[in-house]
Design a protein around this motif. Structure first.
Motif, short mmCIF file in Angstrom:
data_model
loop_
_atom_site.label_atom_id
_atom_site.label_comp_id
_atom_site.label_asym_id
_atom_site.label_seq_id
_atom_site.Cartn_x
_atom_site.Cartn_y
_atom_site.Cartn_z
N HIS A 374 0.81 -1.21 0.00
CA HIS A 374 0.00 0.00 0.00
C HIS A 374 0.86 1.27 0.00
N ARG A 375 2.16 1.14 0.23
CA ARG A 375 3.04 2.31 0.17
C ARG A 375 3.15 2.85 -1.25
N ILE A 376 2.98 1.97 -2.22
CA ILE A 376 3.16 2.37 -3.62
C ILE A 376 1.90 2.17 -4.45
N VAL A 377 1.04 1.23 -4.05
CA VAL A 377 -0.18 0.94 -4.79
C VAL A 377 -1.38 1.39 -3.96
N ASP A 378 -2.18 2.29 -4.52
CA ASP A 378 -3.40 2.73 -3.85
C ASP A 378 -4.50 1.69 -4.00
N GLY A 379 -5.52 1.78 -3.17
CA GLY A 379 -6.63 0.84 -3.24
C GLY A 379 -7.31 0.86 -4.60
N LYS A 380 -7.45 2.05 -5.18
CA LYS A 380 -8.08 2.16 -6.50
C LYS A 380 -7.29 1.38 -7.55
N GLY A 381 -5.95 1.53 -7.52
CA GLY A 381 -5.12 0.82 -8.49
C GLY A 381 -5.20 -0.68 -8.32
N ALA A 382 -5.21 -1.15 -7.05
CA ALA A 382 -5.28 -2.58 -6.79
C ALA A 382 -6.59 -3.17 -7.27
N VAL A 383 -7.69 -2.48 -6.96
CA VAL A 383 -9.01 -2.98 -7.39
C VAL A 383 -9.12 -2.96 -8.91
N THR A 384 -8.61 -1.88 -9.53
CA THR A 384 -8.65 -1.78 -11.00
C THR A 384 -7.87 -2.93 -11.63
N PHE A 385 -6.68 -3.21 -11.08
CA PHE A 385 -5.87 -4.32 -11.60
C PHE A 385 -6.65 -5.62 -11.54
N LEU A 386 -7.26 -5.92 -10.39
CA LEU A 386 -7.95 -7.20 -10.21
C LEU A 386 -9.18 -7.28 -11.11
N VAL A 387 -9.87 -6.16 -11.31
CA VAL A 387 -11.03 -6.14 -12.20
C VAL A 387 -10.60 -6.40 -13.64
N ARG A 388 -9.46 -5.82 -14.05
CA ARG A 388 -8.99 -6.04 -15.43
C ARG A 388 -8.60 -7.51 -15.63
N VAL A 389 -7.98 -8.12 -14.63
CA VAL A 389 -7.66 -9.54 -14.72
C VAL A 389 -8.93 -10.36 -14.83
N LYS A 390 -9.91 -10.05 -14.02
CA LYS A 390 -11.20 -10.75 -14.04
C LYS A 390 -11.86 -10.63 -15.42
N GLU A 391 -11.89 -9.42 -15.97
CA GLU A 391 -12.53 -9.19 -17.28
C GLU A 391 -11.82 -9.99 -18.38
N ALA A 392 -10.48 -10.00 -18.34
CA ALA A 392 -9.72 -10.71 -19.38
C ALA A 392 -9.92 -12.22 -19.28
N LEU A 393 -10.06 -12.73 -18.06
CA LEU A 393 -10.25 -14.17 -17.88
C LEU A 393 -11.66 -14.60 -18.24
N GLU A 394 -12.64 -13.79 -17.94
CA GLU A 394 -14.03 -14.15 -18.23
C GLU A 394 -14.36 -14.02 -19.70
N ASP A 395 -13.61 -13.14 -20.41
CA ASP A 395 -13.78 -13.01 -21.86
C ASP A 395 -12.39 -12.92 -22.48
N PRO A 396 -11.76 -14.08 -22.74
CA PRO A 396 -10.37 -14.08 -23.25
C PRO A 396 -10.18 -13.34 -24.56
N ARG A 397 -11.27 -13.07 -25.28
CA ARG A 397 -11.15 -12.32 -26.53
C ARG A 397 -10.60 -10.93 -26.28
N ARG A 398 -10.82 -10.40 -25.07
CA ARG A 398 -10.32 -9.06 -24.76
C ARG A 398 -8.80 -9.00 -24.84
N LEU A 399 -8.14 -10.14 -24.57
CA LEU A 399 -6.68 -10.17 -24.66
C LEU A 399 -6.23 -9.98 -26.10
N LEU A 400 -6.96 -10.55 -27.04
CA LEU A 400 -6.62 -10.42 -28.45
C LEU A 400 -6.87 -9.00 -28.97
N MET A 401 -7.91 -8.38 -28.42
CA MET A 401 -8.30 -7.04 -28.87
C MET A 401 -7.62 -5.94 -28.04
N ASP A 402 -6.83 -6.32 -27.03
CA ASP A 402 -6.15 -5.35 -26.16
C ASP A 402 -7.15 -4.40 -25.51
N LEU A 403 -8.19 -4.99 -24.91
CA LEU A 403 -9.24 -4.19 -24.28
C LEU A 403 -9.21 -4.39 -22.76
#
Length: 403
Positions: A374-403
């Motif tokens: 938490h010294r370098i990563v804010d809560g918003k950044g951590a949650v955003t990171f985890l949401v992006r991982v979740k989105e990419a895993l639930e719809d792997p096509r996003r990885l191909l489209m860089d979304l």
């Protein structure tokens, strides 16, 4: 002529090791490049070969002793001295035939990794049928024996050092085992991470249906073309690389008063071994395809379990993934791997009822946990990171489209 056997270079920043096992004893004949002993460092085990053929005339550093780089381990006598050494051992004439018979009976040295596996399983060479050259016992032979029920009862777990008085009848049923260098280093680094970082964990869950459907559809073609199975880990590595580009502070580290942002992803993949947890690094994972990632993880995982990884292969990681799901873990809070600022914990895939479009359906779900500094990563950044991982895993096509 006497030849010195010394500790080899152990790797960057590693200055000492512990003598784990001597495979030979004084008076034994050794061949050039035959393994003499095994050293245990903070991260890996190092085998020391004989620099030349001859007789091991003296062991300078016994098992359990800590030695530095280039320290003297043993003396090998070659030439005329080598011929004299066995003669000295032949003084008791009655014992010589017995010793020779025993030597003939088992003249092939078992693989060091097999010796370690046998010790952990409570087996001896006589319990395992070797399939290596000239009957040499390999690690796979030990694993087959253990799987077929040939293992002895496991040794009692080590007793904690700091504790109160112990009853006499309990003490005789206990066993005290010195902590290995690897285990001691793991303990120290994990405690350092807790003491240094402002560690926090955020959670989410992911519906694995998309990945599982895609994997089932293409796994046969994938393996046929690339020669490696399509697993889940490559999807997670790609999803994390994708998310790290959007939230670069999770891929950064603190160095004094500076924050070091890394324009690359060296992905650490935690691997459980008989000696403890190690984290080999897949370098430039963000530039690799699914097949290259799967091949690299499989190859490094195999060598990690055999203790064959070099120090260089476990240094320089910028982010880590740990898969506790392979052991059945449903939820956990992983501890950071210093000096990294983030680690993703994967868990068991479990069918659970979830609401999709207003309907209750059964889906294969996995809990995800991101521990971060938490010294370098804010809560918003951590949650955003985890949401992006979740989105990419639930719809792997996003990885191909860089979304």
């Amino acid at each position: 002529m006497s030849i010195e056997v010394r500790v080899p270079t152990l790797g960057e920043s590693v200055s000492e090791a512990t003598i784990a096992t001597w495979f030979k004893k004084p008076g034994d004949t050794v061949a050039a490049d035959e393994m003499l002993c095994e050293l245990e460092t903070d991260k890996v085990t190092v085998e020391v070969p004989a620099p030349s053929a001859g007789v091991l005339s003296e062991i300078i550093a016994p098992e359990g002793e800590t030695v530095g780089v280039n320290a003297l381990l043993a003396i090998i006598t070659e030439g005329d001295g080598a011929a004299a050494a066995p003669a000295k051992a032949e003084k008791p004439a009655a014992e010589a035939p017995k010793a020779e018979a025993a030597k003939t009976e088992k003249s092939v040295e078992d693989a060091p990794s097999a010796k370690k596996a046998m010790a952990e399983a409570g087996l001896t060479s006589d319990d395992v049928k070797g399939t290596g050259r000239d009957g040499r016992v390999m690690k796979e032979d030990v694993q087959r024996t253990v799987a077929s029920g040939g293992a002895a009862a496991p040794a009692p777990a080590p007793v904690a050092v700091s504790r109160g008085p112990v009853a006499a009848d309990d003490a005789v049923r206990e066993e005290r085992v010195k902590m290995t260098r690897l285990r001691a280093t793991i303990a120290r680094r994990l405690k350092d991470a807790q003491n240094t970082a402002a560690m926090l964990t955020t959670y989410n869950e992911v519906d694995m249906s998309g990945i599982m459907d895609l994997r089932n559809e293409y796994k046969t073609q994938f393996e046929k073309k690339h020669g490696v199975k399509l697993g889940f880990m490559s999807f997670f590595v790609k999803a994390c690389c994708h998310a790290l580009k959007e939230v670069p502070e999770v891929n950064a580290e603190i160095d004094g008063q500076d924050v070091v942002y890394k324009n690359y992803v060296h992905m650490g993949v935690a691997v459980g071994t008989p000696s403890g947890l190690v984290v080999p690094v897949v370098r430039d994972a963000d530039q690799m395809g699914f097949a290259a990632i799967e091949k690299k993880i499989a190859e490094m995982g195999l060598r990690a379990r055999d203790g064959k990884l070099s120090m260089a292969e476990m240094q320089g990681g910028s982010f880590t993934i740990s898969n506790g799901g392979v052991y059945g873990s449903l939820m956990s809070s992983p501890i950071l791997n210093p000096p990294q600022s983030g680690i993703l914990g994967m868990h068991k895939i479990q069918d659970r009822p979830v609401v999709v479009n207003g309907q209750i359906v059964i889906r294969p779900m996995m809990y995800l946990a991101l521990s971060y500094d938490h010294r370098i990563v804010d809560g918003k950044g951590a949650v955003t990171f985890l949401v992006r991982v979740k989105e990419a895993l639930e719809d792997p096509r996003r990885l191909l489209m860089d979304l």
